[in-house]
Design an enzyme around this catalytic site. Structure first.
Site, PDB file in Angstrom:
ATOM      1  N   HIS A  51      29.412  20.055 -33.353  1.00 18.12           N
ATOM      2  CA  HIS A  51      29.120  20.607 -34.679  1.00 18.12           C
ATOM      3  C   HIS A  51      30.393  20.520 -35.527  1.00 18.12           C
ATOM      4  O   HIS A  51      31.298  21.356 -35.382  1.00 18.12           O
ATOM      5  CB  HIS A  51      28.682  22.075 -34.580  1.00 18.12           C
ATOM      6  CG  HIS A  51      27.372  22.278 -33.888  1.00 18.12           C
ATOM      7  ND1 HIS A  51      26.170  21.938 -34.466  1.00 18.12           N
ATOM      8  CD2 HIS A  51      27.068  22.802 -32.674  1.00 18.12           C
ATOM      9  CE1 HIS A  51      25.183  22.237 -33.637  1.00 18.12           C
ATOM     10  NE2 HIS A  51      25.694  22.757 -32.540  1.00 18.12           N
ATOM     11  N   ARG A  77      21.908  11.993 -17.270  1.00 20.60           N
ATOM     12  CA  ARG A  77      21.667  12.845 -16.117  1.00 20.60           C
ATOM     13  C   ARG A  77      20.965  12.069 -14.993  1.00 20.60           C
ATOM     14  O   ARG A  77      20.323  11.045 -15.234  1.00 20.60           O
ATOM     15  CB  ARG A  77      20.819  14.060 -16.516  1.00 20.60           C
ATOM     16  CG  ARG A  77      19.500  13.679 -17.166  1.00 20.60           C
ATOM     17  CD  ARG A  77      18.808  14.855 -17.838  1.00 20.60           C
ATOM     18  NE  ARG A  77      17.564  14.437 -18.476  1.00 20.60           N
ATOM     19  CZ  ARG A  77      17.475  13.958 -19.707  1.00 20.60           C
ATOM     20  NH1 ARG A  77      18.558  13.840 -20.446  1.00 20.60           N
ATOM     21  NH2 ARG A  77      16.309  13.596 -20.208  1.00 20.60           N
ATOM     22  N   HIS A 110      24.381  14.967 -30.563  1.00 23.30           N
ATOM     23  CA  HIS A 110      24.077  15.404 -29.205  1.00 23.30           C
ATOM     24  C   HIS A 110      23.973  14.180 -28.312  1.00 23.30           C
ATOM     25  O   HIS A 110      23.488  13.128 -28.743  1.00 23.30           O
ATOM     26  CB  HIS A 110      22.749  16.169 -29.198  1.00 23.30           C
ATOM     27  CG  HIS A 110      22.071  16.201 -27.866  1.00 23.30           C
ATOM     28  ND1 HIS A 110      21.052  15.323 -27.525  1.00 23.30           N
ATOM     29  CD2 HIS A 110      22.267  16.987 -26.780  1.00 23.30           C
ATOM     30  CE1 HIS A 110      20.654  15.583 -26.299  1.00 23.30           C
ATOM     31  NE2 HIS A 110      21.365  16.578 -25.819  1.00 23.30           N
ATOM     32  N   HIS A 154      22.283   3.191 -34.937  1.00 24.94           N
ATOM     33  CA  HIS A 154      21.165   2.539 -34.247  1.00 24.94           C
ATOM     34  C   HIS A 154      21.553   1.141 -33.755  1.00 24.94           C
ATOM     35  O   HIS A 154      21.033   0.684 -32.727  1.00 24.94           O
ATOM     36  CB  HIS A 154      19.942   2.481 -35.160  1.00 24.94           C
ATOM     37  CG  HIS A 154      19.153   3.763 -35.161  1.00 24.94           C
ATOM     38  ND1 HIS A 154      18.191   4.034 -34.221  1.00 24.94           N
ATOM     39  CD2 HIS A 154      19.214   4.849 -35.972  1.00 24.94           C
ATOM     40  CE1 HIS A 154      17.675   5.230 -34.454  1.00 24.94           C
ATOM     41  NE2 HIS A 154      18.280   5.746 -35.515  1.00 24.94           N
ATOM     42  N   GLY A 207      18.833  28.940 -12.963  1.00 28.99           N
ATOM     43  CA  GLY A 207      19.965  29.830 -12.710  1.00 28.99           C
ATOM     44  C   GLY A 207      21.296  29.235 -13.064  1.00 28.99           C
ATOM     45  O   GLY A 207      22.325  29.594 -12.484  1.00 28.99           O
ATOM     46  N   GLY A 208      21.315  28.317 -14.011  1.00 27.91           N
ATOM     47  CA  GLY A 208      22.576  27.730 -14.466  1.00 27.91           C
ATOM     48  C   GLY A 208      23.414  28.744 -15.226  1.00 27.91           C
ATOM     49  O   GLY A 208      22.989  29.864 -15.492  1.00 27.91           O
ATOM     50  N   SER A 254      26.349  16.720 -20.667  1.00 32.93           N
ATOM     51  CA  SER A 254      25.613  17.055 -21.885  1.00 32.93           C
ATOM     52  C   SER A 254      26.603  17.540 -22.925  1.00 32.93           C
ATOM     53  O   SER A 254      27.527  18.298 -22.603  1.00 32.93           O
ATOM     54  CB  SER A 254      24.583  18.147 -21.588  1.00 32.93           C
ATOM     55  OG  SER A 254      23.836  18.463 -22.745  1.00 32.93           O
ATOM     56  N   ASN A 272      23.400  13.147 -23.854  1.00 33.15           N
ATOM     57  CA  ASN A 272      23.172  13.644 -22.508  1.00 33.15           C
ATOM     58  C   ASN A 272      22.842  12.464 -21.600  1.00 33.15           C
ATOM     59  O   ASN A 272      22.086  11.586 -21.986  1.00 33.15           O
ATOM     60  CB  ASN A 272      22.008  14.646 -22.520  1.00 33.15           C
ATOM     61  CG  ASN A 272      21.575  15.058 -21.129  1.00 33.15           C
ATOM     62  OD1 ASN A 272      20.636  14.496 -20.572  1.00 33.15           O
ATOM     63  ND2 ASN A 272      22.252  16.035 -20.579  1.00 33.15           N
TER      64      ASN A 272
END
Length: 302
Positions: free
Chosen positions: A98, A112, A108, A147, A260-261, A94, A110
């Site tokens: 900026h 997964r 951005h 795009h 809990g990351g 991820s 990501n």
């Protein structure tokens, strides 16, 4: 059905993190990323890479994580209660970039993979991911090329994939409380297991590989554009929308915190500087107004 290979996915993701960091560091021309490895007490860990105060990138983070455990967090089972009681593994890359220059968009991406397992039953797995673009000053050339690269990444998997993932992105990256898009979209997909494992994995790889191909030319075109205090203040104001989305709606942020990351890695997506102005409105006919009128709308770019 082709066989699930966690190791193949992990090897790809670690390589993707390396390649994206190399290209972004080269475009920035500064000191590059610093790496911070971490372990999760409940199982797993990751590799965070952050670039701060670069020549072009004010703050950028490119994270790899692989976490596992015996019980899924509430964010994962709310929509799929049948997964309750299964162990899980989740891994992904991820990133959020900026830039300093307000004429370079924030971006951005990501990709997964998720698998939930229970003894005596078939594993439940899916892929997810995508990339999206958040300009502060709009250039149609940039959005069309963005795009176009997104569509090319989807093309080998069917003519209907790009329109579906493009619309999904528009709908997902929408600030409901402001009735406003976060940016000009791109691709978003989740729960992808309609194909066999090998095809689904290939689609995820195609999207992951396309990100830097789409984004680096935009940085190169805009990073030397002159700007002043007005443009900088507008950039900081619009960054506030980014913060609002990530803290209120973003599934990855919510999953990471609930599972809990590592908080520092999860919140690396937030910009270093931001501002909120009460009931601010752009001047009619201004470049700031043009962003709202021509770019922050749902439209077909190709």
């Amino acid at each position: 059905m082709s066989e699930v290979s966690l190791q193949a996915v992990k090897d790809y993701l670690l390589g993707l993190q390396d390649r994206i960091c190399e290209q972004l560091a080269a475009e920035d021309g500064g000191t590059g990323f610093r790496e911070d490895s971490w372990e999760r007490e409940q199982g797993g860990g990751g590799r965070s890479r952050v670039l701060e105060n670069g020549a072009v990138i004010e703050k950028g983070g490119v994270n790899f994580s692989h976490v596992f455990g015996e019980q899924l967090p509430p964010s994962a089972t709310a929509a799929r209660p049948e997964l309750a009681g299964r162990s899980f593994q989740a891994m992904g890359v991820s990133l959020v970039i900026h830039p300093k220059n307000p004429y370079v968009p924030t971006s951005h991406a990501n990709v997964r993979f998720f698998v939930a397992e229970k003894e005596g039953e078939e594993p439940v797995w899916w892929f997810g991911g995508g990339f999206d673009l958040t300009p502060y000053y709009g250039f149609e050339e940039d959005v069309v090329s963005w795009h176009g690269t997104a569509r090319a990444a989807c093309q080998p998997f069917g003519e209907d994939i790009y329109p579906e993932f493009k619309n999904w992105c528009d709908d997902y990256f929408h600030l409901k409380h402001r009735d406003e898009p976060r940016g000009v979209g791109g691709l978003f997909f989740d729960d992808l297991n309609r194909f066999d494992f090998d095809t689904s994995f290939a689609l995820m790889r195609s999207v992951g590989d396309a990100f830097i191909e789409a984004y680096r030319p935009i940085i190169a075109r805009r990073k030397d554009h002159e700007y002043g205090e007005r443009e900088r203040n507008f950039q900081l104001y619009r960054r506030g929308r980014y913060v609002e989305f990530n803290l209120v709606y973003d599934r990855g942020t919510i999953f990471g915190l609930q599972s809990g990351g590592r908080t520092e890695s999860i919140l690396m997506s937030l910009p270093p500087l931001v501002r909120w102005d009460y009931d601010w409105q752009p001047e009619p006919g201004s470049p700031e107004s043009e962003l709202y009128e021509k770019f922050l709308i749902k439209r077909e770019w190709l």
